[in-house]
Design a protein around this motif. Structure first.
Motif, short mmCIF file in Angstrom:
data_model
loop_
_atom_site.label_atom_id
_atom_site.label_comp_id
_atom_site.label_asym_id
_atom_site.label_seq_id
_atom_site.Cartn_x
_atom_site.Cartn_y
_atom_site.Cartn_z
N SER A 241 0.80 -1.22 0.00
CA SER A 241 0.00 0.00 0.00
C SER A 241 0.83 1.27 0.00
O SER A 241 0.32 2.34 -0.31
CB SER A 241 -0.96 -0.01 1.19
OG SER A 241 -0.23 -0.27 2.35
N THR A 286 -7.21 -11.38 -7.23
CA THR A 286 -6.60 -10.59 -6.14
C THR A 286 -7.57 -9.51 -5.68
O THR A 286 -7.74 -9.29 -4.47
CB THR A 286 -5.30 -9.92 -6.63
OG1 THR A 286 -4.52 -10.90 -7.30
CG2 THR A 286 -4.54 -9.33 -5.46
N ASN A 289 -10.20 -11.07 -3.70
CA ASN A 289 -9.68 -11.49 -2.40
C ASN A 289 -9.56 -10.31 -1.44
O ASN A 289 -9.89 -10.41 -0.26
CB ASN A 289 -8.29 -12.11 -2.56
CG ASN A 289 -8.37 -13.47 -3.24
OD1 ASN A 289 -9.43 -14.08 -3.27
ND2 ASN A 289 -7.26 -13.92 -3.80
N LYS A 290 -9.05 -9.21 -1.99
CA LYS A 290 -8.85 -8.04 -1.13
C LYS A 290 -10.15 -7.58 -0.49
O LYS A 290 -10.14 -7.02 0.61
CB LYS A 290 -8.24 -6.90 -1.94
CG LYS A 290 -6.74 -7.03 -2.12
CD LYS A 290 -6.18 -5.75 -2.71
CE LYS A 290 -4.68 -5.84 -2.86
NZ LYS A 290 -4.13 -4.67 -3.56
N GLN A 292 -12.28 -9.32 0.76
CA GLN A 292 -12.55 -10.12 1.95
C GLN A 292 -11.62 -9.76 3.11
O GLN A 292 -11.87 -10.14 4.24
CB GLN A 292 -12.41 -11.61 1.64
CG GLN A 292 -13.40 -12.12 0.59
CD GLN A 292 -14.83 -11.91 1.03
OE1 GLN A 292 -15.16 -12.05 2.21
NE2 GLN A 292 -15.70 -11.56 0.09
N GLU A 293 -10.53 -9.08 2.79
CA GLU A 293 -9.58 -8.74 3.85
C GLU A 293 -10.17 -7.67 4.76
O GLU A 293 -11.00 -6.87 4.33
CB GLU A 293 -8.28 -8.20 3.24
CG GLU A 293 -7.45 -9.27 2.56
CD GLU A 293 -6.31 -8.67 1.75
OE1 GLU A 293 -6.05 -7.45 1.91
OE2 GLU A 293 -5.72 -9.42 0.96
N PRO A 294 -9.72 -7.65 5.99
CA PRO A 294 -10.20 -6.58 6.88
C PRO A 294 -9.73 -5.23 6.37
O PRO A 294 -8.62 -5.13 5.83
CB PRO A 294 -9.56 -6.92 8.23
CG PRO A 294 -8.44 -7.83 7.92
CD PRO A 294 -8.78 -8.55 6.66
N LYS A 296 -8.11 -1.63 5.91
CA LYS A 296 -6.89 -1.05 6.48
C LYS A 296 -7.18 0.29 7.14
O LYS A 296 -6.34 0.88 7.78
CB LYS A 296 -5.86 -0.84 5.37
CG LYS A 296 -5.36 -2.14 4.76
CD LYS A 296 -4.06 -1.88 3.98
CE LYS A 296 -3.45 -3.15 3.44
NZ LYS A 296 -4.23 -3.73 2.34
N SER A 303 -12.80 2.52 1.95
CA SER A 303 -13.70 1.48 1.43
C SER A 303 -14.26 1.89 0.07
O SER A 303 -14.40 1.05 -0.83
CB SER A 303 -14.80 1.18 2.44
OG SER A 303 -15.86 2.08 2.29
N LYS A 306 -11.55 1.26 -2.57
CA LYS A 306 -11.36 -0.18 -2.75
C LYS A 306 -12.53 -0.78 -3.53
O LYS A 306 -12.35 -1.54 -4.47
CB LYS A 306 -11.27 -0.81 -1.36
CG LYS A 306 -10.72 -2.20 -1.33
CD LYS A 306 -10.33 -2.58 0.10
CE LYS A 306 -11.12 -3.77 0.56
NZ LYS A 306 -10.77 -4.17 1.94
N GLN A 333 -19.97 -11.84 -3.78
CA GLN A 333 -19.49 -10.59 -3.21
C GLN A 333 -20.61 -9.55 -3.19
O GLN A 333 -20.86 -8.89 -2.18
CB GLN A 333 -18.32 -10.08 -4.06
CG GLN A 333 -17.73 -8.81 -3.54
CD GLN A 333 -17.18 -8.99 -2.13
OE1 GLN A 333 -16.40 -9.89 -1.83
NE2 GLN A 333 -17.65 -8.14 -1.21
#
Lengths: 1020, 163
Positions: A241, A286, A289-290, A292-294, A296, A303, A306, A333
């Motif tokens: 990042s 990717t 997947n991101k 699903q990540e918590p 940052k 948000s 993203k 999703q």
């Protein structure tokens, strides 16, 4: 942040702005502004040369005044002067003024372009930047002409600063959008693609926008951008990042660039190279997947950025529609987002899912979210979100869930926002029809629809239910029973009365066996609603009554009493009155056989695209009806139980091709008969499309226009200054028109610019090519302009000729409609009568018929009419009158041949009304009931005795169309006419038909006509 | 991402900045502005930031007393547009130092210059905050005749401690 120079020293401006803000009223403000304007004007006009600073200040004030919403008509010159200042801020204000108040004044543009040219050549990056911003902000054609060649060079030159490259890329993009023809493709294109690899992310960001737009139009040329974009994207999504420093936005690496790259990739199909494709799939995974990540950061910006990338990635996945795995992941999703606490995300998830629903891979996955979506419909507080939910339900609907979805939509309809009710009604009607397995369900649904939201049920919807009931035997009895029951409600919507009236009129007999719905009860029930209804509904009910007379002889006298009552027979509304008179007369003079024929049950409707679907399409634009084809297919099988009839062209294949165009008849009526409404629409188009204002059509030009429908040469327009003459010739689909502009004065016209303007939809159908004329027209001189015309497809509106010029200092602006009408391209054709009738039978759409009734302008003169008939070049007579005529012929024939004493007056009466829009959705349907198609053929074989009658009809019809005569005129003139009207000539509507033998059932030579004359007299 | 236009207006419906990326007549611009100001002001705070309008999508967000409202095309990305707005606000904020509506009123030309560095022809030109501000500051350094505004105090002391 240091206190840099904000306001940069224009104290007078700040004072002025606070003055304006302190104004207590609009009047005070205007007064203050006028004072300031007067001050500035005097400063600009004053003898003392202003210094740059004051000029800047005043120009800035003018700009402020303009932005407040006031008109500014001076100061342009001063602003242009600022452009050549060496002081940056003065230049900057000059450019800002120019960007905001563009003026197409040609002299000024030349000066501006000069200044821009100097700045571009200055090699000073800040000056270049300003110049490029100005070009991008104005983006006019003149600027494109001047700079479209130059900017690509700046863009790809090795020594150009990064910031200038960025501006150049977007500047070029703007010019390309405005005038694509002026931006030449060339060597630079390949070098632009390589900007995707640039070190500077800002350059890549700007270049990607340019490449995306160029690639949409020239995909081949920019194909190499795909692999470059994929590798760039891959580097971004895998970067940590912090890698991208200032291009990381709230922990999201280069979100704008990522979105743009994903957009670029949507211009292409999935990459063919497996390596590139694999890399792209990895990128997309990717991104998924991101999600699903918590997070940052808790900031909404994180948000949003993203998810912006995520949604764009999902768009790409849907666009490729090739990786089931990705599609299903995308759907899951979005499913999560459906219940997100952010309203924005719920909204977008619903929107995105709509497109996912149309993919075969993800349709099922979307369906699993049905309960959530239904819940959204019930609980969302924002109507725009609920609207999305309705859209999604519509998109995910199929046979398996149709009943549930339709039920939910119906219940939502009771509380739905007024703004979206009509659309929901259409959607429910379409779904109910499309997925009806059981047509009783369909009928119930539509009746419910009318009950809940009758006001929003448009004509298309209830026409459609009638079409379907008529086409399907198995549902008719149920429909009759259901509407009968629904009509029992004390207050029912008028639309229900219409449907009920129509259906009972057709199928009331199916339930008449039940004593609870005996004929008399049916009639009383309908008639109890009669007085509460509007005129069109009453007219429909009158038709129902006459149908009852045929269905149930036992109520005949009751109905006749109703028809005979003063409130009907002497009704103030002419339509009702006439129906009452006609029906009463019909019921008393016609035998049961005739009644049974005339009032026979409606034949099945020809299958065509659902009128409702067409309406929804119009409302929502083409994107939402992706399933159109499917819908059509399903319906043609479901409703008719038979495939659609063969298209018209198939059976017409034997005839030469030009005629196929002529009689194949798109929906467009022939241009000359097109009434003024088209002119209104045209004007609107003209105004909204062209940047420079175009004068409204010159008064009187409409008359002149009409004169040119049938002739090719003459004077189109004339006033004190200018005369416009025309000379034109047409051959097949091509034409050439010479336009002569005559200067009637002794003074020169300057900047003389005639422009041809085609409305949007006309452009595709009509090609006009011309060269510009000399901008100066000397006094008394005449200049000529040649227009080459190609008719590509049928069209209704005419192009507009706009002429702008300067005469003695005043600006003149004239617009006239250019008489290029469809009939100029008609060609005659010959065909055997057999072929004619084959074509004739295919003309069954309602829009292929038209009738207009008008007062005669002139008294009837037999000689003239005869001449017109014989000349037969009146293109006023189109296909429509022809069809009307034949229908009329049939009427007369039916009445004349089956009643012992032909009721001539009734025949005339029926004739005059016959094609008028009646109560059904289909104008011709009712006429067809009266005269099944078989009649025409039958007429032809047994027509000899009827020839003369045919001519009797032909005559008033033709003359009515020519405007000489009203319909009810006597037949006295006919005998003279019949005797003189030769065969093979009377009916030539410029190419529609050559020779009556080709089409009309009027055969035989003049001799035989004469010999038939007594027949005419006997029918009198 | 082709933005069609951007409007800034106050809660009272006063237009503070307008930027048009498509050619329209003044009349049409006024009509659009009137219509949109009305529509957006009528919406409640919790509602979603996007709405369909004609054949465009409107993305708007409120910052203190100002509404920022952008029109984008059908295929364009709503969320990234929302962040375009935010980035622009950040740029204004950084440049003016805690920006308020008055800054934009009195320095409208600066607001336009910053916007031009950030967005050009309706497309994002430069997303780096540093680079945009560098460009604007460079321009500021180039100017001569810098006159400090003493009138600021007389404007009602709405902005303090700037000088």
């Amino acid at each position: 942040m240091p206190a840099v120079s904000k306001g940069d020293g224009m104290r007078g401006l700040a004072v002025f702005i606070s003055d304006i803000r302190n104004c207590k009223s609009k009047e005070a403000e205007i007064k203050r502004i006028n004072k300031e304007l007067a001050n500035i004007r005097s400063k600009f006009k004053g003898d003392k040369a202003l210094d740059g600073y004051s000029k800047k200040k005043y120009v800035c004030k003018l700009l402020f005044i303009f932005l407040l919403g006031h008109d500014i008509d001076f100061g342009h010159m001063e602003a242009v002067n600022l452009l050549s200042s060496n002081r940056y801020t003065e230049k900057q204000i000059g450019y800002l003024f120019i960007s905001v108040l563009v003026n197409s004044n040609s002299e000024l543009i030349r000066l501006i372009n000069n200044a821009i040219k100097n700045d571009l050549a200055s090699r000073n990056p800040t000056f270049m930047g300003l110049a490029l911003h100005c070009i991008a902000n104005v983006g006019s054609r003149e600027m494109a002409e001047a700079f479209a060649g130059e900017i690509p060079k700046i863009l790809v030159a090795g020594d150009t600063m990064d910031s200038v490259k960025q501006s150049a890329a977007l500047c070029l993009l703007r010019l390309y959008r405005a005038s694509p023809d002026l931006v030449p493709m060339g060597d630079w294109t390949s070098r632009v693609v390589h900007l995707l690899n640039d070190q500077h992310l800002g350059v890549v960001t700007a270049a990607t926008s340019l490449i995306t737009t160029l690639a949409q139009k020239n995909p081949e040329e920019f194909k190499t951008s795909v692999s470059l974009a994929v590798s760039r994207l891959s580097r971004i999504v895998t970067s940590a990042s912090t890698d991208l420093q200032d291009y990381t936005y709230y922990f999201v690496p280069a979100p704008w660039l990522s979105v743009k790259l994903l957009r670029l990739l949507q211009c292409y199909p999935p990459p063919e190279d497996p390596a590139v494709r694999g890399r792209l799939t990895e990128c997309l995974e990717t991104i998924l997947n991101k999600a699903q990540e918590p997070p940052k950061s808790k900031k909404v910006q994180h948000s949003n950025a993203k998810n912006a990338v995520l949604f764009e990635a999902i768009s790409l996945i849907i666009h490729h529609d090739s990786e089931p795995n990705l599609l299903v992941r995308a759907c899951n999703q979005l499913g999560q987002f459906l219940q997100h606490r952010e309203t924005n995300l719920r909204y977008l998830a619903l929107e995105s899912m709509c497109t996912l629903a149309s993919s075969e891979f993800s349709h099922e996955a979307v369906k699993t979210h049905i309960d959530t979506v239904i819940n959204a419909l019930k609980t969302e507080r924002d109507v725009s979100v609920r609207q999305r939910a309705v859209d999604l339900l519509y998109a995910m609907c199929d046979r398996s869930n149709a009943q549930q979805i339709v039920a939910e939509m119906l219940s939502y309809l009771e509380t739905a926002d007024y703004s979206i009710r009509e659309e929901i009604v259409l959607k429910v009607a379409i779904l109910a029809e499309k997925y009806a397995v059981d047509y009783t369900w369909y009928v119930d649904t539509i009746l419910n629809l009318i009950r809940i939201a009758g006001d929003y049920v448009s004509e298309e919807v209830w026409y459609r239910v009638i079409q379907i009931v008529i086409n399907r035997d198995d549902v008719q009895g149920y429909a009759a029973k259901t509407v009968f029951e629904a009509l029992q409600a004390p207050a029912c919507h008028e639309n229900l009365v219409k449907v009920g009236g129509y259906i009972l009129g057709e199928f009331g007999n199916l339930i008449a066996g039940d004593p609870r719905s005996s004929p008399l009860i049916q009639f009383d029930l309908l008639h109890s609603k009669f007085h509460l209804c509007s005129v069109p509904t009453r007219a429909l009910l009158l038709s129902t009554y006459i149908k009852f007379v045929n269905l149930f002889p036992e109520v005949k006298t009751t109905i006749q009493d109703v028809l005979r009552s003063d409130s009907q027979l002497k009704n103030a509304d002419v339509e009702l009155q006439q129906r009452a008179v006609e029906y009463l007369r019909l019921s008393s003079v016609a035998s049961t056989d005739i009644l049974a024929t005339v009032l026979e049950e409606m034949p099945p409707f020809p299958e065509r695209e659902s009128s409702i679907l067409a309406k929804l399409k119009k409302k929502k634009g083409p994107s939402t009806v992706t399933d159109l084809e499917e819908a059509k297919r399903e319906r043609s099988v479901d409703v008719n139980g038979a495939p659609e009839p063969a298209p018209a062209s198939a059976s017409a294949a034997s005839t030469p091709s030009p005629s196929a165009d002529l009689l194949g008849l798109g929906a467009a009526p022939p241009a000359p008969t097109g009434p003024p409404p088209s002119a209104g629409g045209l004007l609107v188009d003209v105004f909204s499309d062209s940047a420079s204002a175009v004068a409204p059509l010159a008064p009187g030009s409409e008359d002149n226009f009409a004169r040119f429908v049938c002739k090719n040469n003459g004077v189109l327009f004339e006033n004190q200054l200018l005369q416009i003459g025309l000379k034109s010739e047409f051959r097949q689909n091509l034409g050439r028109m010479f336009i002569f502009y005559g200067n009637k004065t002794s003074t020169q016209f300057l900047n003389f610019t005639p422009t041809l303007i085609c409305a949007d939809d006309l452009q595709a159908n009509l090609n006009l090519q011309t060269k510009p004329v000399d901008p100066t027209v000397d006094g008394g001189a005449q200049v000529q302009q040649v227009v080459n015309i190609e008719c590509v497809s049928d069209f209704t509106e005419a192009p507009v000729l706009n002429i702008q010029f300067r005469y003695g200092g005043t600006f003149q602006n004239v617009s006239v409609k250019l008489p290029i009408t469809l009939n100029k391209f008609f060609q005659p054709t010959e065909m055997a009568s057999q072929d004619f009738f084959q074509r004739w039978k295919q003309l069954s759409n309602p829009q292929q018929e038209v009738q207009s009734i008008f007062k005669a302008k002139h008294p009837m003169d037999t000689e003239i009419t005869k001449a017109k008939l014989l000349l037969g070049r009146s293109s006023d007579l189109g296909q429509h009158s022809l069809k009307k005529l034949i229908l009329t012929l049939q009427t007369l024939w039916a009445l004349a041949s089956s009643t012992p004493k032909p009721p001539r007056l009734d025949a005339c009466c029926v004739w005059s009304r016959i094609c008028k829009l009646r109560c059904t959705g289909s104008r011709c349907a009712q006429a067809r009931t009266l005269f099944p198609r078989g009649y025409v053929t039958y007429c032809r074989s047994s027509f000899n005795p009827m020839q003369a009658v045919g001519l009797c009809v032909l005559f008033p019809c033709v003359s009515a169309t020519l405007g000489d005569h009203t319909a009810h005129s006597t037949m006295e003139h006919l005998s003279t006419c019949t005797s003189s009207l030769g065969p093979g000539r009377g009916w030539d509507t410029k190419g529609l038909l050559t020779g009556t033998t080709a089409g009309l059932p009027v055969q035989g030579g003049p001799g035989s006509m004469k010999s038939r004359q007594p027949v005419v007299q006997s029918t009198n | 991402m082709a933005m069609q236009f951007m409007l800034l207006f106050s809660r009272q419906g006063k237009l503070r900045l307008q930027k048009w990326y498509v050619p329209l007549s003044d009349k049409e611009k006024k009509k659009i502005t009137r219509e949109l100001v009305q529509t957006v002001l009528a919406r409640k705070p919790k509602m979603c930031s996007f709405l369909e309008w004609r054949d465009l999508k409107i993305v708007y967000k409120r910052y203190a007393s100002l509404y920022f409202c952008c029109a984008i095309e059908d295929q364009d990305n709503e969320l990234i547009t929302l962040e375009i707005i935010h980035r622009y606000v950040e740029l204004l904020d950084k440049y003016f130092g805690s920006v308020c509506e008055l800054d934009i009123i009195f320095n409208f030309e600066k607001a336009y210059f910053i916007l031009d560095e950030f967005l050009l022809g309706g497309e994002v030109q430069e997303t780096s905050k540093k680079n945009v501000l560098k460009a604007i500051e460079q321009a500021d350094l180039l100017q001569e005749n810098r006159i400090r505004i003493t009138a600021r105090v007389s404007m009602g002391g709405l902005r303090k401690n700037l000088y």
